[in-house]
Design an enzyme around this catalytic site. Structure first.
Site, PDB file in Angstrom:
ATOM      1  N   LYS A  12       0.824  -1.213   0.000  1.00 40.14           N
ATOM      2  CA  LYS A  12       0.000   0.000   0.000  1.00 40.14           C
ATOM      3  C   LYS A  12       0.865   1.273   0.000  1.00 40.14           C
ATOM      4  CE  LYS A  12      -4.056  -2.007   2.385  1.00 40.14           C
ATOM      5  NZ  LYS A  12      -4.969  -1.805   3.547  1.00 40.14           N
ATOM      6  N   TYR A  52     -12.614  -2.161  -3.609  1.00 39.19           N
ATOM      7  CA  TYR A  52     -13.062  -2.315  -2.216  1.00 39.19           C
ATOM      8  C   TYR A  52     -14.594  -2.298  -2.094  1.00 39.19           C
ATOM      9  CZ  TYR A  52      -8.560  -2.005   0.323  1.00 39.19           C
ATOM     10  OH  TYR A  52      -7.322  -2.247   0.875  1.00 39.19           O
ATOM     11  N   PHE A  60     -15.673   3.831   6.895  1.00 40.28           N
ATOM     12  CA  PHE A  60     -14.325   4.215   6.449  1.00 40.28           C
ATOM     13  C   PHE A  60     -14.110   4.031   4.945  1.00 40.28           C
ATOM     14  CE2 PHE A  60     -14.215  -0.165   8.122  1.00 40.28           C
ATOM     15  CZ  PHE A  60     -13.706  -0.873   7.031  1.00 40.28           C
ATOM     16  N   ARG A  88      -2.246 -14.339   4.524  1.00 36.57           N
ATOM     17  CA  ARG A  88      -2.989 -13.679   5.612  1.00 36.57           C
ATOM     18  C   ARG A  88      -2.221 -13.816   6.930  1.00 36.57           C
ATOM     19  NH1 ARG A  88      -7.043 -10.114   4.340  1.00 36.57           N
ATOM     20  NH2 ARG A  88      -7.452 -10.256   6.563  1.00 36.57           N
ATOM     21  N   THR A  94      -5.459  -6.939  10.871  1.00 39.69           N
ATOM     22  CA  THR A  94      -5.762  -5.684  10.165  1.00 39.69           C
ATOM     23  C   THR A  94      -5.187  -4.475  10.902  1.00 39.69           C
ATOM     24  OG1 THR A  94      -7.797  -6.704   9.368  1.00 39.69           O
ATOM     25  CG2 THR A  94      -7.656  -4.306   9.206  1.00 39.69           C
ATOM     26  N   ARG A 105       2.537  -6.519   9.078  1.00 37.66           N
ATOM     27  CA  ARG A 105       1.845  -5.362   9.658  1.00 37.66           C
ATOM     28  C   ARG A 105       2.421  -4.971  11.011  1.00 37.66           C
ATOM     29  NH1 ARG A 105      -4.239  -6.968   7.569  1.00 37.66           N
ATOM     30  NH2 ARG A 105      -4.270  -5.580   5.741  1.00 37.66           N
ATOM     31  N   ASN A 115      -1.839   0.250   6.972  1.00 38.30           N
ATOM     32  CA  ASN A 115      -1.324  -1.028   7.474  1.00 38.30           C
ATOM     33  C   ASN A 115      -0.477  -1.778   6.446  1.00 38.30           C
ATOM     34  OD1 ASN A 115      -3.381  -1.872   5.817  1.00 38.30           O
ATOM     35  ND2 ASN A 115      -4.642  -2.764   7.429  1.00 38.30           N
ATOM     36  N   HIS A 118      -2.192  -5.305   1.560  1.00 44.93           N
ATOM     37  CA  HIS A 118      -3.492  -5.941   1.353  1.00 44.93           C
ATOM     38  C   HIS A 118      -3.243  -7.387   0.952  1.00 44.93           C
ATOM     39  CE1 HIS A 118      -7.496  -6.882  -0.215  1.00 44.93           C
ATOM     40  NE2 HIS A 118      -6.843  -7.487  -1.196  1.00 44.93           N
ATOM     41  N   GLU A 129      -9.580 -10.617  -7.527  1.00 41.75           N
ATOM     42  CA  GLU A 129      -8.633  -9.511  -7.333  1.00 41.75           C
ATOM     43  C   GLU A 129      -7.454  -9.602  -8.300  1.00 41.75           C
ATOM     44  OE1 GLU A 129      -9.742  -8.720  -2.617  1.00 41.75           O
ATOM     45  OE2 GLU A 129      -7.711  -9.369  -3.130  1.00 41.75           O
TER      46      GLU A 129
HETATM   47  P1  IDP Z   1      -7.907  -6.680   5.789  1.00 40.08           P
HETATM   48  O1  IDP Z   1      -7.106  -5.697   4.957  1.00 40.08           O
HETATM   49  O2  IDP Z   1      -7.122  -7.184   6.958  1.00 40.08           O
HETATM   50  O3  IDP Z   1      -8.516  -7.775   4.954  1.00 40.08           O
HETATM   51  P2  IDP Z   1     -10.574  -5.525   5.886  1.00 40.08           P
HETATM   52  O4  IDP Z   1     -11.519  -5.708   7.014  1.00 40.08           O
HETATM   53  O5  IDP Z   1     -10.851  -6.247   4.612  1.00 40.08           O
HETATM   54  O6  IDP Z   1      -9.105  -5.853   6.429  1.00 40.08           O
HETATM   55  O7  IDP Z   1     -10.505  -3.968   5.605  1.00 40.08           O
HETATM   56  C1  IDP Z   1      -9.886  -3.465   4.440  1.00 40.08           C
HETATM   57  C2  IDP Z   1      -9.002  -2.313   4.832  1.00 40.08           C
HETATM   58  O8  IDP Z   1      -9.831  -1.270   5.339  1.00 40.08           O
HETATM   59  C3  IDP Z   1      -8.019  -2.605   5.960  1.00 40.08           C
HETATM   60  O9  IDP Z   1      -6.799  -3.172   5.506  1.00 40.08           O
HETATM   61  C4  IDP Z   1      -7.804  -1.246   6.569  1.00 40.08           C
HETATM   62  O10 IDP Z   1      -6.824  -0.517   5.840  1.00 40.08           O
HETATM   63  C5  IDP Z   1      -9.147  -0.579   6.387  1.00 40.08           C
HETATM   64  N1  IDP Z   1      -9.955  -0.663   7.602  1.00 40.08           N
HETATM   65  C6  IDP Z   1     -10.533  -1.761   8.118  1.00 40.08           C
HETATM   66  N2  IDP Z   1     -11.204  -1.467   9.239  1.00 40.08           N
HETATM   67  C7  IDP Z   1     -11.011  -0.139   9.449  1.00 40.08           C
HETATM   68  C8  IDP Z   1     -11.473   0.766  10.465  1.00 40.08           C
HETATM   69  O11 IDP Z   1     -12.159   0.401  11.418  1.00 40.08           O
HETATM   70  N3  IDP Z   1     -11.081   2.063  10.319  1.00 40.08           N
HETATM   71  C9  IDP Z   1     -10.307   2.500   9.290  1.00 40.08           C
HETATM   72  N4  IDP Z   1      -9.869   1.682   8.311  1.00 40.08           N
HETATM   73  C10 IDP Z   1     -10.222   0.373   8.393  1.00 40.08           C
HETATM   74 MG    MG Z   2      -9.975  -7.693   3.467  1.00 41.73          MG
END
Ligand code: IDP
Ligand code: MG
Length: 136
Positions: A12, A52, A60, A88, A94, A105, A115, A118, A129
């Site tokens: 990212k 997304y 968010f 993963r 996350t 991360r 973070n 992805h 994807e």
């Molecule tokens: P992941 O990347 O671990 O799969 P997801 O739940 O799919 O997590 O969320 C996608 C992305 O959205 C996350 O990597 C993170 O950057 C962002 N994100 C997830 N939850 C939050 C939140 O509560 N606040 C702000 N950004 C979030």
């Molecule tokens: Mg995800």
């Protein structure tokens, strides 16, 4: 018989901006992944919104899409046995605060939004994807 699986990984903008892409790629390689294809690109917010889409109802969503399109990213197809789940695990939680030692991360993530990486969350989504970034 075991078989090789593919998953999509993205380095990212926060990590590319800090020149961490080489180090992060080394972590994939050390952990048994092959980088089958990769490209460094910057996407439009409208493309991030498509990527997304699963998160479109989340509070968010708009910030997330602005962020992913805010600078260059490195999209990669990673290959190994059980690539989806193993990626993963290597990525970690996350929220970098919750990520275990040794994960990408934990090592590089700044915050829940910045973070650093992805990774696809299922074999089915990995196919979608990969197609999104590498269909041409
Ligand atoms: P992941 O990347 O671990 O799969 P997801 O739940 O799919 O997590 O969320 C996608 C992305 O959205 C996350 O990597 C993170 O950057 C962002 N994100 C997830 N939850 C939050 C939140 O509560 N606040 C702000 N950004 C979030
Ligand atoms: Mg995800």
């Amino acid at each position: 018989m075991s078989s090789i699986e593919q998953t999509l990984s993205i380095i990212k903008p926060d990590a590319v901006e800090r020149n961490l892409d080489k180090e992060i790629k080394q972590m994939f390689i050390k952990n048994g992944f092959t980088i089958f294809k990769e490209k460094k690109i910057q996407i439009e917010k409208s493309e991030a919104e498509k990527f997304y889409k699963v998160h479109e109802t989340k509070p968010f969503y708009s910030d997330l899409c602005s962020y992913l399109s805010s600078g260059p990213i490195v999209a990669m197809i990673l290959e190994k046995e059980n690539a989806v789940i193993d990626n993963r695990k290597l990525m970690g939680a996350t929220n970098p605060k919750d990520a275990e030692d040794g994960t990408i991360r934990k090592k590089y993530g700044i915050s829940i939004d910045k973070n650093s990486v992805h990774g696809s969350d299922s074999v089915e989504n990995a196919k979608k994807e990969i197609d999104f970034f590498f269909r041409d």
